[in-house]
Design a protein around this motif. Structure first.
Motif, mmCIF file in Angstrom:
data_model
loop_
_atom_site.group_PDB
_atom_site.id
_atom_site.type_symbol
_atom_site.label_atom_id
_atom_site.label_comp_id
_atom_site.label_asym_id
_atom_site.label_seq_id
_atom_site.Cartn_x
_atom_site.Cartn_y
_atom_site.Cartn_z
ATOM 1 N N MET A 110 0.835 -1.207 0.000
ATOM 2 C CA MET A 110 0.000 0.000 0.000
ATOM 3 C C MET A 110 0.872 1.260 0.000
ATOM 4 O O MET A 110 0.380 2.362 -0.266
ATOM 5 N N LEU A 111 2.161 1.111 0.270
ATOM 6 C CA LEU A 111 3.069 2.254 0.280
ATOM 7 C C LEU A 111 3.580 2.619 -1.111
ATOM 8 O O LEU A 111 4.195 3.667 -1.294
ATOM 9 N N PHE A 112 3.327 1.765 -2.087
ATOM 10 C CA PHE A 112 3.795 2.052 -3.439
ATOM 11 C C PHE A 112 3.082 3.274 -4.012
ATOM 12 O O PHE A 112 1.869 3.434 -3.857
ATOM 13 N N GLY A 113 3.854 4.114 -4.701
ATOM 14 C CA GLY A 113 3.279 5.221 -5.431
ATOM 15 C C GLY A 113 2.804 4.766 -6.805
ATOM 16 O O GLY A 113 2.971 3.596 -7.183
ATOM 17 N N PRO A 114 2.228 5.683 -7.600
ATOM 18 C CA PRO A 114 1.697 5.307 -8.917
ATOM 19 C C PRO A 114 2.718 4.671 -9.846
ATOM 20 O O PRO A 114 2.398 3.703 -10.548
ATOM 21 N N GLU A 125 1.015 -8.023 -16.207
ATOM 22 C CA GLU A 125 -0.224 -8.087 -16.984
ATOM 23 C C GLU A 125 -1.389 -8.542 -16.107
ATOM 24 O O GLU A 125 -2.197 -9.399 -16.481
ATOM 25 N N ALA A 126 -1.463 -7.943 -14.920
ATOM 26 C CA ALA A 126 -2.532 -8.283 -13.982
ATOM 27 C C ALA A 126 -3.891 -7.940 -14.586
ATOM 28 O O ALA A 126 -4.057 -6.912 -15.239
ATOM 29 N N LYS A 127 -4.880 -8.819 -14.335
ATOM 30 C CA LYS A 127 -6.209 -8.640 -14.898
ATOM 31 C C LYS A 127 -7.138 -7.885 -13.954
ATOM 32 O O LYS A 127 -7.992 -7.115 -14.378
ATOM 33 N N VAL A 128 -6.981 -8.108 -12.635
ATOM 34 C CA VAL A 128 -7.846 -7.510 -11.620
ATOM 35 C C VAL A 128 -6.981 -7.018 -10.475
ATOM 36 O O VAL A 128 -5.946 -7.632 -10.158
ATOM 37 N N ALA A 129 -7.378 -5.917 -9.857
ATOM 38 C CA ALA A 129 -6.718 -5.412 -8.653
ATOM 39 C C ALA A 129 -7.753 -5.280 -7.546
ATOM 40 O O ALA A 129 -8.851 -4.754 -7.773
ATOM 41 N N LEU A 130 -7.410 -5.755 -6.359
ATOM 42 C CA LEU A 130 -8.223 -5.609 -5.165
ATOM 43 C C LEU A 130 -7.543 -4.578 -4.282
ATOM 44 O O LEU A 130 -6.358 -4.715 -3.949
ATOM 45 N N VAL A 131 -8.270 -3.528 -3.869
ATOM 46 C CA VAL A 131 -7.622 -2.409 -3.196
ATOM 47 C C VAL A 131 -8.558 -1.796 -2.173
ATOM 48 O O VAL A 131 -9.780 -1.830 -2.332
ATOM 49 N N ASP A 132 -7.991 -1.261 -1.101
ATOM 50 C CA ASP A 132 -8.790 -0.525 -0.118
ATOM 51 C C ASP A 132 -8.344 0.937 -0.109
ATOM 52 O O ASP A 132 -7.602 1.395 -0.984
ATOM 53 N N GLU A 133 -8.782 1.658 0.929
ATOM 54 C CA GLU A 133 -8.521 3.087 0.988
ATOM 55 C C GLU A 133 -7.037 3.433 1.065
ATOM 56 O O GLU A 133 -6.628 4.536 0.679
ATOM 57 N N SER A 134 -6.217 2.523 1.530
ATOM 58 C CA SER A 134 -4.790 2.824 1.697
ATOM 59 C C SER A 134 -4.056 2.928 0.371
ATOM 60 O O SER A 134 -3.004 3.564 0.287
ATOM 61 N N ALA A 158 -12.689 2.533 0.418
ATOM 62 C CA ALA A 158 -12.518 2.839 -1.006
ATOM 63 C C ALA A 158 -13.760 2.487 -1.810
ATOM 64 O O ALA A 158 -13.797 2.717 -3.022
ATOM 65 N N ALA A 159 -14.778 1.912 -1.162
ATOM 66 C CA ALA A 159 -16.004 1.518 -1.856
ATOM 67 C C ALA A 159 -16.549 2.678 -2.685
ATOM 68 O O ALA A 159 -16.571 3.830 -2.241
ATOM 69 N N GLY A 160 -16.967 2.341 -3.910
ATOM 70 C CA GLY A 160 -17.514 3.344 -4.809
ATOM 71 C C GLY A 160 -16.504 3.949 -5.739
ATOM 72 O O GLY A 160 -16.881 4.740 -6.620
ATOM 73 N N ARG A 260 -3.716 -21.648 13.600
ATOM 74 C CA ARG A 260 -3.601 -20.769 14.754
ATOM 75 C C ARG A 260 -4.121 -19.365 14.431
ATOM 76 O O ARG A 260 -4.485 -19.061 13.302
ATOM 77 N N THR A 261 -4.099 -18.511 15.435
ATOM 78 C CA THR A 261 -4.572 -17.140 15.293
ATOM 79 C C THR A 261 -3.422 -16.215 14.942
ATOM 80 O O THR A 261 -2.345 -16.306 15.545
ATOM 81 N N ILE A 262 -3.663 -15.324 13.990
ATOM 82 C CA ILE A 262 -2.694 -14.277 13.699
ATOM 83 C C ILE A 262 -3.366 -12.929 13.938
ATOM 84 O O ILE A 262 -4.544 -12.738 13.627
ATOM 85 N N VAL A 263 -2.632 -12.017 14.538
ATOM 86 C CA VAL A 263 -3.118 -10.670 14.796
ATOM 87 C C VAL A 263 -2.784 -9.798 13.586
ATOM 88 O O VAL A 263 -1.646 -9.807 13.103
ATOM 89 N N ALA A 264 -3.789 -9.076 13.092
ATOM 90 C CA ALA A 264 -3.600 -8.138 11.978
ATOM 91 C C ALA A 264 -3.761 -6.730 12.518
ATOM 92 O O ALA A 264 -4.829 -6.384 13.037
ATOM 93 N N TYR A 265 -2.722 -5.940 12.406
ATOM 94 C CA TYR A 265 -2.788 -4.548 12.852
ATOM 95 C C TYR A 265 -2.730 -3.639 11.649
ATOM 96 O O TYR A 265 -1.755 -3.652 10.902
ATOM 97 N N GLN A 266 -3.759 -2.840 11.466
ATOM 98 C CA GLN A 266 -3.832 -1.916 10.336
ATOM 99 C C GLN A 266 -3.465 -0.523 10.818
ATOM 100 O O GLN A 266 -4.299 0.228 11.312
ATOM 101 N N GLY A 267 -2.194 -0.212 10.701
ATOM 102 C CA GLY A 267 -1.724 1.083 11.169
ATOM 103 C C GLY A 267 -0.216 1.165 11.109
ATOM 104 O O GLY A 267 0.478 0.210 10.737
ATOM 105 N N ARG A 268 0.318 2.295 11.484
ATOM 106 C CA ARG A 268 1.766 2.520 11.469
ATOM 107 C C ARG A 268 2.443 1.745 12.589
ATOM 108 O O ARG A 268 1.880 1.552 13.663
ATOM 109 N N PHE A 269 3.687 1.345 12.326
ATOM 110 C CA PHE A 269 4.466 0.699 13.381
ATOM 111 C C PHE A 269 5.018 1.749 14.338
ATOM 112 O O PHE A 269 5.651 2.717 13.920
#
Length: 577
Positions: A110-114, A125-134, A158-160, A260-269
């Motif tokens: 998500m840190l990549f620029g254009p 040659e990707a056919k589809v991209a899945l993306v959120d607000e980040s 990013a919906a819409g 097992r369980t993995i914790v997902a943290y959506q934010g800065r380290f």
């Protein structure tokens, strides 16, 4: 029985078991949805405080609907699907869906620029991209130059803003999905290398590579998923971005493989946030880059006085850990950090293990980490240090770390990548050795001692000579970080007419310190008193932040090229490029 005897016994008794048919989604999700549907797969937390828990049943159902929806969009076996999302439930579901389709997941940071996104989307040659607000802004900016990208599926906030929303795609998917059958050799993931030494290359990873990673994952976490009292269950967390091998193959997928369980943290380290997360979710096992550990060491010198931690293992990789960080983990966390070495193309091949099991399944000592060492070969991998001619170096002599296609039993090692996407020349150049080019060079320089432990010297192109002496930057950097004024450091050659080059250090200061002539002298004396006289930095420059890849590796190449340009400017010599 000695540690060396147990290590030899472990290798002798280990055999790869790779089925002809294997699919990552079946191994990491579908089977657990059948056998333990209510077990928690992912605990998610946003940096704004929002939380959620998702079971294996929920993960499977979301992946099932998404796979059906992607098929309706025209995604077929072998097609590349870009996933531009951070650590969140939808990211894991996207991976499972793509694997069930027999398509190829292409995780992108998500840190990549254009420009960075456009290069990878065009090249793959990707056919589809899945993306959120980040990542939606950069993706939309890149899309105009990506003619093969047919659909943008927008998730979260990013919906819409795409062709279709994630929720709509799942709602209109049309019901259950029959997963395709994949062979172990079929491609599963396309990960572009971080480009520290040149343009990024797309490493094509097969489904079987997950199996190849497991011996290293288990060993580096002291026989994961076993835990010691009082913890009753293994819980994994790592700040490593799931768009990279370190986050995907070293954290997300192996944790799910073991149910097992993995914790997902959506934010800065942030160091304090890292400790708070591990305390809140009773994290028992973690993977932390040396850069993260250095920040935690400087910001929270006595973590156990502030946080109730359940940690039982720390694996680290990406750069040399160094004995300063090693001592911090041992003394302040009660953990012997297990350093690991690998790369995108052949991950998890060398490292350390604090505990293993004996022939009766009882816990016993593994091969203990030695401060500053990358470790030894994990079971199932055959490692050597090679010279420029492809011959094995004598013990104690620096050379290029290499991995053989076959283990000590002659069996094919499943950890290997399939090759570089649309770059057969680069694939061929990666391998060496007679008679069938079976050694894969890593491009990392190390010394192997008499016990088989590897000692990292740096990327092969990071090693340099100053006044005729060979300089490995990691040793000098580690020494500098031991000084309380230094938060991080990078060492590169500075061109010098008389000596060819001198040692130059770029230093990021710890909070509360100011860079001046007195501190420069103090840092030089600090290194002089601990290393060889020729290793101390003749020049020190203070910098706000080091150039880093999105995987947390220092880009010494950027600093080295800067020094070369400065030398040309000073001599008024035109740039040859």
């Amino acid at each position: 029985m000695t540690v060396d005897d147990r290590y030899a016994e472990l290798h002798a008794g280990f055999r790869w078991q790779v089925p002809a048919q294997f699919n990552i989604a079946e191994a990491c999700c579908t089977r657990w949805a059948r056998s333990q549907p209510d077990a928690i797969a992912i605990r998610w937390q946003h940096e704004d405080g929002a939380t959620a828990s998702h079971s294996y049943r929920a993960l499977h159902e979301a992946a099932d609907r998404l796979a059906a929806g992607l098929r309706r969009l025209g995604v077929a076996r072998g097609d590349r699907v870009a996933i531009v999302m951070p650590q969140r439930f939808e990211t894991a579901a996207a991976h499972m869906a793509v694997y069930r389709l027999g398509a190829v997941a292409m995780p992108l940071s998500m840190l990549f620029g254009p420009d960075a996104l456009a290069y990878r989307l065009q090249h793959s040659e990707a056919k589809v991209a899945l993306v959120d607000e980040s990542g939606i802004e950069s993706l939309l900016a890149a899309r105009e130059s990506c003619p093969t990208l047919q659909h943008v599926v927008a998730a979260g906030a990013a919906a819409g803003r795409g062709n279709i929303d994630w929720a709509t795609l799942l709602a209109e998917s049309g019901g259950a999905f029959d997963a395709v059958t994949t062979s172990a050799d079929d491609p599963a993931v396309l990960i572009y290398t971080s480009g520290t030494t040149g343009p990024p290359k797309g490493a094509l990873i097969p489904h079987r590579a997950l199996i190849g990673n497991l011996s290293g994952f288990v060993c580096s976490h002291n026989w994961f998923p076993s835990v010691e009292p009082p913890a009753s269950e293994a819980v994994f967390w790592s700040p490593a971005d799931w768009a990279w091998t370190g986050g995907l193959m070293d954290a997300l997928l192996p944790s799910l493989y073991f149910g097992r369980t993995i914790v997902a943290y959506q934010g800065r380290f942030l160091p304090d946030t890292a400790y708070a997360l591990m305390a809140r979710y009773h994290v028992t096992h973690t993977f932390l880059f040396p850069t993260a550990l250095k920040a935690m060491m400087k910001a929270v010198p006595e973590p156990r006085a502030q946080y109730a931690l359940s940690l039982q293992s720390i694996m680290s990789a990406g750069e040399a850990v160094g004995d300063a960080v090693f001592a911090y983990c041992r003394d302040q966390l009660g953990i012997t950090v297990n350093e690991m070495f690998g790369q995108t193309e052949i991950n998890y091949v060398v490292g350390n293990c604090g505990r293993s099991l004996d022939a009766r399944g009882r816990p016993t000592a593994g091969w203990p980490a030695r401060p500053g060492s990358m470790g030894r070969a994990y079971p199932g991998h055959r490692i050597a240090v090679l010279d420029d001619d492809g011959q094995e170096c004598p013990r104690g002599t620096p050379g290029d770390v290499a991995v053989h296609r076959r283990d000590s039993h002659g069996d094919l090692d499943p950890v290997f990548f399939l090759g570089y996407w649309k770059n057969a020349d680069a694939t061929r150049a990666k391998f060496t050795g007679d008679p069938d080019n079976s050694w894969c060079r890593t491009g990392d320089t190390a010394i192997m001692d008499d016990g088989g432990y590897l000692w990292y010297q740096g990327r092969s192109d990071d090693i340099f000579k100053a006044a005729g002496y060979r300089i490995g930057p990691s040793e000098v950097e580690n020494c500098l970080v031991k000084h309380p004024a230094v938060a991080n450091a990078a060492v590169v050659p500075k061109p010098d007419a008389a000596r060819g080059a001198v040692v130059k250090a770029y230093v990021v200061l710890a909070p509360g310190f100011s860079g001046d002539a007195a501190l420069i002298d103090a840092l030089q004396q600090h290194v002089k008193g601990r290393l060889a006289p020729y290793e101390y930095p003749k020049d020190i420059e203070f910098i706000e932040a080091l150039p880093m890849t999105t995987t947390g590796k220092v880009q010494r190449r950027v600093l080295r090229l800067q020094e070369e340009q400065r030398a040309r400017d000073a001599a008024q010599i035109p740039n040859p490029n």
